[in-house]
Structures are given as structure tokens and as C-alpha cells.
Design an enzyme around this catalytic site. Structure first.
Site, short mmCIF file in Angstrom:
data_model
loop_
_atom_site.label_atom_id
_atom_site.label_comp_id
_atom_site.label_asym_id
_atom_site.label_seq_id
_atom_site.Cartn_x
_atom_site.Cartn_y
_atom_site.Cartn_z
N HIS A 119 0.84 -1.20 0.00
CA HIS A 119 0.00 0.00 0.00
C HIS A 119 0.88 1.26 0.00
O HIS A 119 0.65 2.19 -0.77
CB HIS A 119 -0.91 -0.03 1.23
CG HIS A 119 -1.75 1.20 1.41
ND1 HIS A 119 -3.07 1.28 0.98
CD2 HIS A 119 -1.47 2.39 1.98
CE1 HIS A 119 -3.54 2.48 1.27
NE2 HIS A 119 -2.60 3.18 1.89
N GLU A 120 1.89 1.28 0.86
CA GLU A 120 2.78 2.44 0.95
C GLU A 120 3.55 2.66 -0.35
O GLU A 120 3.67 3.79 -0.82
CB GLU A 120 3.77 2.25 2.11
CG GLU A 120 3.14 2.44 3.46
CD GLU A 120 2.46 3.80 3.57
OE1 GLU A 120 3.14 4.82 3.33
OE2 GLU A 120 1.27 3.85 3.88
N HIS A 123 1.43 4.31 -2.93
CA HIS A 123 1.36 5.79 -2.85
C HIS A 123 2.54 6.42 -3.60
O HIS A 123 2.38 7.43 -4.29
CB HIS A 123 1.43 6.26 -1.39
CG HIS A 123 0.13 6.20 -0.65
ND1 HIS A 123 -1.02 6.85 -1.07
CD2 HIS A 123 -0.21 5.59 0.52
CE1 HIS A 123 -1.99 6.63 -0.20
NE2 HIS A 123 -1.53 5.87 0.77
N GLU A 181 -6.32 6.73 -1.23
CA GLU A 181 -6.34 5.49 -0.44
C GLU A 181 -6.79 4.31 -1.30
O GLU A 181 -6.16 3.25 -1.27
CB GLU A 181 -7.26 5.64 0.79
CG GLU A 181 -6.60 6.39 1.94
CD GLU A 181 -5.28 5.75 2.35
OE1 GLU A 181 -4.24 6.27 1.93
OE2 GLU A 181 -5.29 4.74 3.06
ZN LIG Z 1 -2.62 5.17 2.37
#
Ligand SMILES: [Zn+2]
Length: 260
Positions: A119-120, A123, A181
């Protein structure tokens, strides 16, 4: 809708148009090498401010997972385990990853930590920091932002560290938008699966995070990466696609065995 119109108008005026990995149009004008310098500066600051974990098992566990994931993205990534009991992990432009020991203790297995790291990294790959800064600053401020990183108490410094997603360290919280997100969730799910981690564990991880943020130690991670009602639903809808990547990865021998 407003953001779309905004992006279209500015894209045509300033040729500051970009497309994210999921095909979304973005308004981005800052050069990536500048963001990379900011990420490096911010990471160096954190390394001098926070103790690094000396726990060799934790370091091996995190490195094992991060290497498998970043193998899918290419480039050289630096990974640091910080001795910090808060539930947090982050990734910065310039290929930097930080994981707190508190988060390592929370996860049940490698797949859950792979979900957070994926997830990171999502981004970073989708250039979300650049997009946030491009929306909030003028072109004339962009050079000053690099040095501002070292002064997180100044207004520009606050904007810089919060756009990078590490403002909570300094008491300034800028939550990622729901769009960012969702995008990081999808990119992260595909990444972890392609690296051979079980994407179904991402749902367990987010439920655990949600639960932990209601406890006595609110999860720092959840303040900058807010959960939304549809997160689990969106993740579940994307799992069949990710399972195909997972099975392909397994069939060619990508079977990471990272243990804490
Ligand atoms: Zn996030």
C-alpha cells in the site's frame, strides 16, 4: 468532479498533466527528482531523530518482505526498521521505506505486513505526494520546499512533511484522500500478489488496523491513511484479479518465507 475539471483545465494551460498507474488523470507539476530529494532529506532527518531497531529478527523479516515487493517495481529501495511502538509504516519518494516495530508486533504473518508495505509503495508509484504538493503550492515555492523539510515547524515545512505523509511525526496530520487510499489499495494488492504474498490477508490486516485504532493506542497509520466504509468491499472485489497474480507468482516459484 471538481477535481477532474480542475485537472483538465490546468493540464491544458500548464501541460502539467500526468496519468496514474490506474489510469486516473493527475495535476502534477513538480519534477520527480525534486520529490526524490525531499524524500531523501526527510528520511535522513528521521534516521537522526528516531532510534533504529537492533532486533535482527525484525530487520530480517521486514527486509525479506520489502525486497520481494520492490523486486516487482524495480529500482533500489532503502528499508529501515524504527524502534517505535506506534503502529506505522511509510514510503517516501526516492525509494525509502520505514516500518515501526509496533506494526511488526501487530501483524500475524508476512502477508499482512506485505499488504501495508505494498500500500505504501503504491502511494509512491502513483506519485501522491507530488500530486498533493502540486495542488497546494505555487510553482515559485517548489525549490524552497526541499530546504523546508528540515524545518517542520515552518508553514512550508509543515506542508512538505504532511504532503509526504510523515507529518504525524511532527504533530501535523494530512490524511490521504479517499481517491488516493483506494488507488494505493489496488496497486498494493496487485504488488503483494505478484511478489507471492496472499492478497486475501489484506482484508484481515485492515480489519486489525481498524480494531487497533479504536483501542487505547490509536494507530498513527490510520490518521494519515483513513479507513472508509467501502475499503473492505473494494478490496474484496479486487481479490479475484489479485489471486490470479498470486497463483502465477506461485507457479514460477515466488514463494517468500519471511518469518518474524
Ligand atoms: Zn494510504
Amino acid at each position: 468532479m471538481f477535481n477532474k475539471i480542475f485537472a483538465l483545465v490546468f493540464c491544458s494551460l500548464l501541460t502539467a498533466c500526468a496519468t496514474s498507474p490506474t489510469g486516473r488523470s493527475q495535476f502534477i507539476y513538480m519534477p520527480d527528482d525534486q520529490l526524490n530529494k525531499m524524500g531523501l532529506q526527510a528520511f535522513n532527518n528521521l534516521k537522526t531523530e528516531k532510534p533504529q531497531s537492533q532486533n535482527s529478527q525484525y530487520n530480517k523479516f521486514v527486509t525479506c518482505i520489502a525486497e520481494a515487493i520492490t523486486h516487482e517495481t524495480g529500482g533500489n529501495w532503502e528499508v529501515v526498521v524504527f524502534d517505535d511502538e506506534t503502529l506505522n509504516a511509510f514510503a517516501l519518494p526516492g525509494n525509502k521505506i520505514g516500518v515501526h516495530t509496533g506494526l511488526i508486533k501487530l501483524v500475524d504473518n508476512q502477508d499482512q505486513l506485505a499488504a501495508v508495505i505494498g500500500h505504501e509503495v503504491g502511494h509512491v508509484l502513483a506519485r501522491h505526494s507530488n500530486e498533493r504538493m502540486s495542488q497546494k503550492t505555487a510553482v515559485s515555492q517548489s525549490v524552497a520546499l526541499i530546504s523546508a523539510i528540515s524545518a517542520p515547524t515552518s508553514a512550508l515545512g509543515q506542508l512538505a512533511v504532511s504532503s509526504l505523509g510523515i507529518g504525524a511525526q511532527y504533530g501535523i496530520i494530512l490524511p490521504f484522500s479517499r481517491t488516493h487510499e483506494s488507488e494505493a489499495d489496488i496497486i498494493g494488492l496487485d504488488l503483494m500478489a505478484k511478489a507471492g504474498f496472499d492478497p486475501r490477508q489484506s482484508v484481515n490486516l485492515w480489519q486489525k488496523m481498524d480494531q487497533a485504532s479504536k483501542g487505547k493506542n490509536p494507530a498513527e497509520f490510520m490518521s494519515t491513511h483513513p479507513s472508509h466504509d467501502t475499503r473492505i468491499k473494494e478490496l474484496s472485489e479486487h481479490i479475484p484479479t489479485a489471486m490470479q497474480y498470486y497463483q502465477q507468482a506461485q507457479s514460477i516459484g515466488k514463494t517468500p518465507r519471511c518469518r518474524k
